[in-house]
Scaffold this active site. Structure first.
Site, PDB file in Angstrom:
ATOM      1  N   LYS A  64      55.309   9.127  63.236  1.00 29.97           N
ATOM      2  CA  LYS A  64      54.651   9.444  61.976  1.00 29.97           C
ATOM      3  C   LYS A  64      53.342   8.672  61.798  1.00 29.97           C
ATOM      4  O   LYS A  64      53.316   7.457  61.944  1.00 29.97           O
ATOM      5  CB  LYS A  64      55.583   9.109  60.797  1.00 29.97           C
ATOM      6  CG  LYS A  64      56.901   9.866  60.819  1.00 29.97           C
ATOM      7  CD  LYS A  64      56.708  11.339  60.560  1.00 29.97           C
ATOM      8  CE  LYS A  64      58.007  12.103  60.691  1.00 29.97           C
ATOM      9  NZ  LYS A  64      57.825  13.546  60.571  1.00 29.97           N
ATOM     10  N   ASP A  72      60.510  23.572  55.017  1.00 34.79           N
ATOM     11  CA  ASP A  72      60.446  22.910  56.316  1.00 34.79           C
ATOM     12  C   ASP A  72      61.788  22.286  56.717  1.00 34.79           C
ATOM     13  O   ASP A  72      62.475  21.699  55.889  1.00 34.79           O
ATOM     14  CB  ASP A  72      59.362  21.826  56.236  1.00 34.79           C
ATOM     15  CG  ASP A  72      58.948  21.315  57.597  1.00 34.79           C
ATOM     16  OD1 ASP A  72      59.339  21.927  58.609  1.00 34.79           O
ATOM     17  OD2 ASP A  72      58.214  20.305  57.638  1.00 34.79           O
ATOM     18  N   HIS A  73      62.132  22.421  57.970  1.00 37.54           N
ATOM     19  CA  HIS A  73      63.344  21.808  58.528  1.00 37.54           C
ATOM     20  C   HIS A  73      64.600  22.169  57.750  1.00 37.54           C
ATOM     21  O   HIS A  73      65.393  21.293  57.395  1.00 37.54           O
ATOM     22  CB  HIS A  73      63.193  20.284  58.623  1.00 37.54           C
ATOM     23  CG  HIS A  73      62.469  19.869  59.880  1.00 37.54           C
ATOM     24  ND1 HIS A  73      63.064  19.960  61.124  1.00 37.54           N
ATOM     25  CD2 HIS A  73      61.218  19.424  60.086  1.00 37.54           C
ATOM     26  CE1 HIS A  73      62.184  19.564  62.030  1.00 37.54           C
ATOM     27  NE2 HIS A  73      61.060  19.244  61.437  1.00 37.54           N
ATOM     28  N   GLU A 111      59.862  30.011  61.737  1.00 38.27           N
ATOM     29  CA  GLU A 111      59.590  29.017  62.778  1.00 38.27           C
ATOM     30  C   GLU A 111      60.921  28.454  63.263  1.00 38.27           C
ATOM     31  O   GLU A 111      61.793  28.117  62.462  1.00 38.27           O
ATOM     32  CB  GLU A 111      58.714  27.885  62.230  1.00 38.27           C
ATOM     33  CG  GLU A 111      58.560  26.734  63.230  1.00 38.27           C
ATOM     34  CD  GLU A 111      57.319  25.890  62.997  1.00 38.27           C
ATOM     35  OE1 GLU A 111      56.236  26.463  62.800  1.00 38.27           O
ATOM     36  OE2 GLU A 111      57.442  24.657  63.013  1.00 38.27           O
ATOM     37  N   HIS A 156      54.881  19.588  65.528  1.00 35.99           N
ATOM     38  CA  HIS A 156      55.410  18.820  64.398  1.00 35.99           C
ATOM     39  C   HIS A 156      54.980  17.367  64.494  1.00 35.99           C
ATOM     40  O   HIS A 156      54.627  16.896  65.566  1.00 35.99           O
ATOM     41  CB  HIS A 156      56.938  18.885  64.385  1.00 35.99           C
ATOM     42  CG  HIS A 156      57.459  20.185  63.865  1.00 35.99           C
ATOM     43  ND1 HIS A 156      58.650  20.291  63.188  1.00 35.99           N
ATOM     44  CD2 HIS A 156      56.946  21.432  63.907  1.00 35.99           C
ATOM     45  CE1 HIS A 156      58.845  21.562  62.848  1.00 35.99           C
ATOM     46  NE2 HIS A 156      57.823  22.274  63.287  1.00 35.99           N
TER      47      HIS A 156
HETATM   48 ZN    ZN Z   1      59.698  18.541  62.849  1.00 35.05          ZN
END
Ligand code: ZN
Length: 514
Positions: free
Chosen positions: A336, A185-186, A294, A369
């Site tokens: 978050k 991810d990222h 992605e 996200h």
């Molecule tokens: Zn993100």
């Protein structure tokens, strides 16, 4: 190991044929247990006279193989013969995970390119997978069970091969054979992408933050014109002819790209789009068509304008990039661990345009996200994507683990809460949140029975959400945290399953067979 052999003999599993083992796997109850020894029922698999399964003796969980005759095993581990059974015990290591993938291919992560709805379930602890599987399995959706960013790797002290390994063994424990994804991810560089690929992760989330140039976003038209004039003639011609002042009719809506905006986009995204093409070629070279790319532009400073999304999507298409999903930055705040902050109506109005662009230009999934706990906008997201969506969550599962501690180990929870305040200044540099830490009730004023309220109120929820690195690395906490979760494994799985299940339900994902 003697207790495992006794359990196999008592339960009739020793010497059982494949049909008998399949019946034992399908029977009710999560384990076959005796005292502190448990065999995970859904992990039971018989192949060529050898029984493979996951078992725990106390807190020590391993992969076991058993047979009535001696046999060779590819798994690195230890062997004893006891009670007429030859028993092989293998620890959960990345090397053994590789062998597990070969013996039981369903335990290896796969590309989810062909799957319409995918649910990213980050597991920072390497323990939550059974909860995630139980949440997703009833629905017409596929889970991405292994998923971490470099930031999370550093803060948790884990690595990609360990993450894939932990997940693989728990997929085997749960007997989940429908396929799952694994997401690096990222990631921002080919070097980091290669680490994720080497660990067998088929999904790469390419974060374009550092290769795109956000500055033209706030430049005057004069400055944009001036800089645009420096681009090569072919690029200028292409951008002007394709976008400047043109209106794109997408099914159900249209997007106009003003001339100045077209130039702005070329300046902001040109390099990032070329880099995306390089990464896509790299992935194709390494994995054929068995990958999910992605594209993420969600960690930018401003929301992604529809005209910009359209420009990016169309240019990716022109560069022949196989985009599986794309994460714009939406309006409002996706902070978050808490619900959406902003105007839900305006979110929905813009979101429909983003969905129309995704449908018209490549048919990729819209990726959400920081999707944890955004319950207010889930119905709109489900409706307008038509379930062609990737939902990414991570920290919310960590919070459910913390909830287990709050419920069963108040002393440890209080230590964690006080350590979280100490870890907060450093953590808040890495995560953007607007929690009012001063408004959190002092621990002395809260009774043990009410400690879970810290996991329900937004301010304390965000405090505990972003400080996971400091908490997990605190020697006063780490040991007790993991033993408490091991001793309350079913409660942990239940809490994770309920919480992630709520996400999927509110999104409106249909039940399998519905
Ligand atoms: Zn993100």
């Amino acid at each position: 190991m003697e207790t495992i052999a006794r359990l196999l003999n008592d339960s009739g599993l020793a010497g059982a044929d494949r049909a008998q083992v399949d019946a034992a796997r399908a029977a009710s109850g999560d384990w076959i247990a005796r005292g502190a020894t448990r065999i995970y029922r859904r992990s039971l698999h018989a192949r060529e006279g050898i029984l493979s399964f996951i078992a725990a003796i106390g807190r020590e969980k391993c992969l076991y193989q058993a047979a009535e005759k001696s046999f060779t095993s590819v798994f690195q581990g230890t062997r004893i013969a006891v009670g007429g059974i030859s028993l092989h015990k293998a620890p959960f290591t990345p090397e053994n995970a590789g062998h597990l993938h070969e013996a039981f291919p369903f335990t290896a992560p796969i590309s989810l390119r062909g799957r319409k709805t995918t649910i990213g379930c980050g597991d920072r602890l390497g323990l939550a997978t059974p909860g995630h599987i139980r949440a997703v399995a009833p629905y017409d959706a596929s889970p991405v069970l292994a998923q971490q960013s470099m930031r999370e790797l550093i803060l948790t002290g884990r690595d990609y091969s360990g993450i894939v390994s932990d997940t693989s063994f728990l997929v085997f424990q749960e007997g989940f054979e429908s396929g799952y994804g694994a997401d690096g991810d990222h990631l921002k560089t080919i070097k980091d992408i290669d680490v994720a690929l080497a660990a067998g992760m088929p999904m790469i989330t390419l974060d374009l933050t550092e290769v795109m140039n956000p500055l033209p976003g706030s430049w005057s038209s004069a400055k944009v014109d001036e800089e645009f004039a420096r681009l090569d003639a072919a690029t200028r011609k292409h951008v002007t002819e394709t976008y400047a002042g043109r209106t794109f009719d997408l099914a159900g809506c249209s997007v106009t790209v003003e001339a100045a905006e077209a130039k702005r986009c070329a300046l902001m995204y040109g390099k990032a789009l070329d880099f995306s093409r390089d990464v896509d070629r790299h992935l194709k070279e390494k994995r054929g068509n068995r990958y999910d790319l992605e594209i993420s532009i969600d960690e930018t400073t401003t929301p992604t304008l529809p005209a910009h999304h359209l420009f990016i999507a169309n240019e990716l298409l022109r560069r022949d990039v196989a985009v599986s999903s794309l994460a714009p930055r939406f309006i409002g705040e996706f902070q978050k661990g808490i619900d959406y902050i902003g105007d839900v109506g305006e979110f929905e109005r813009q979101f429909t345009v983003h969905c129309a662009i995704a449908r018209a230009l490549g048919g990729y999934k819209v990726s959400i996200h920081s999707g944890s706990d955004k319950f207010a906008v889930y119905p709109a997201i489900g409706t307008h994507t038509g379930m062609r969506v990737h939902l990414k969550t991570a920290g919310t599962s960590w919070l459910e683990a913390v909830r287990v501690i709050a419920r069963v180990n108040p002393v440890l929870f209080r230590t964690m809460l006080s350590a979280a305040y100490d870890a907060f200044p450093a953590a808040s540099k890495l995560y953007h949140i607007t929690a009012n830490i001063g408004a959190i009730p002092a621990a002395e004023t809260v009774q043990d029975a009410n400690l879970e309220s810290y996991l329900d109120a937004s301010d304390s929820r965000q405090l505990l959400h972003i400080t996971y690195g400091g908490l997990l690395n605190d020697p006063r906490i780490r040991g007790g945290f993991f033993t408490t979760l091991a001793d309350n494994e079913e409660l942990h799985y239940d809490m994770v399953a309920k919480h992630i299940g709520k996400h999927i339900r509110l999104l409106g994902v249909p039940l399998l067979g519905a």
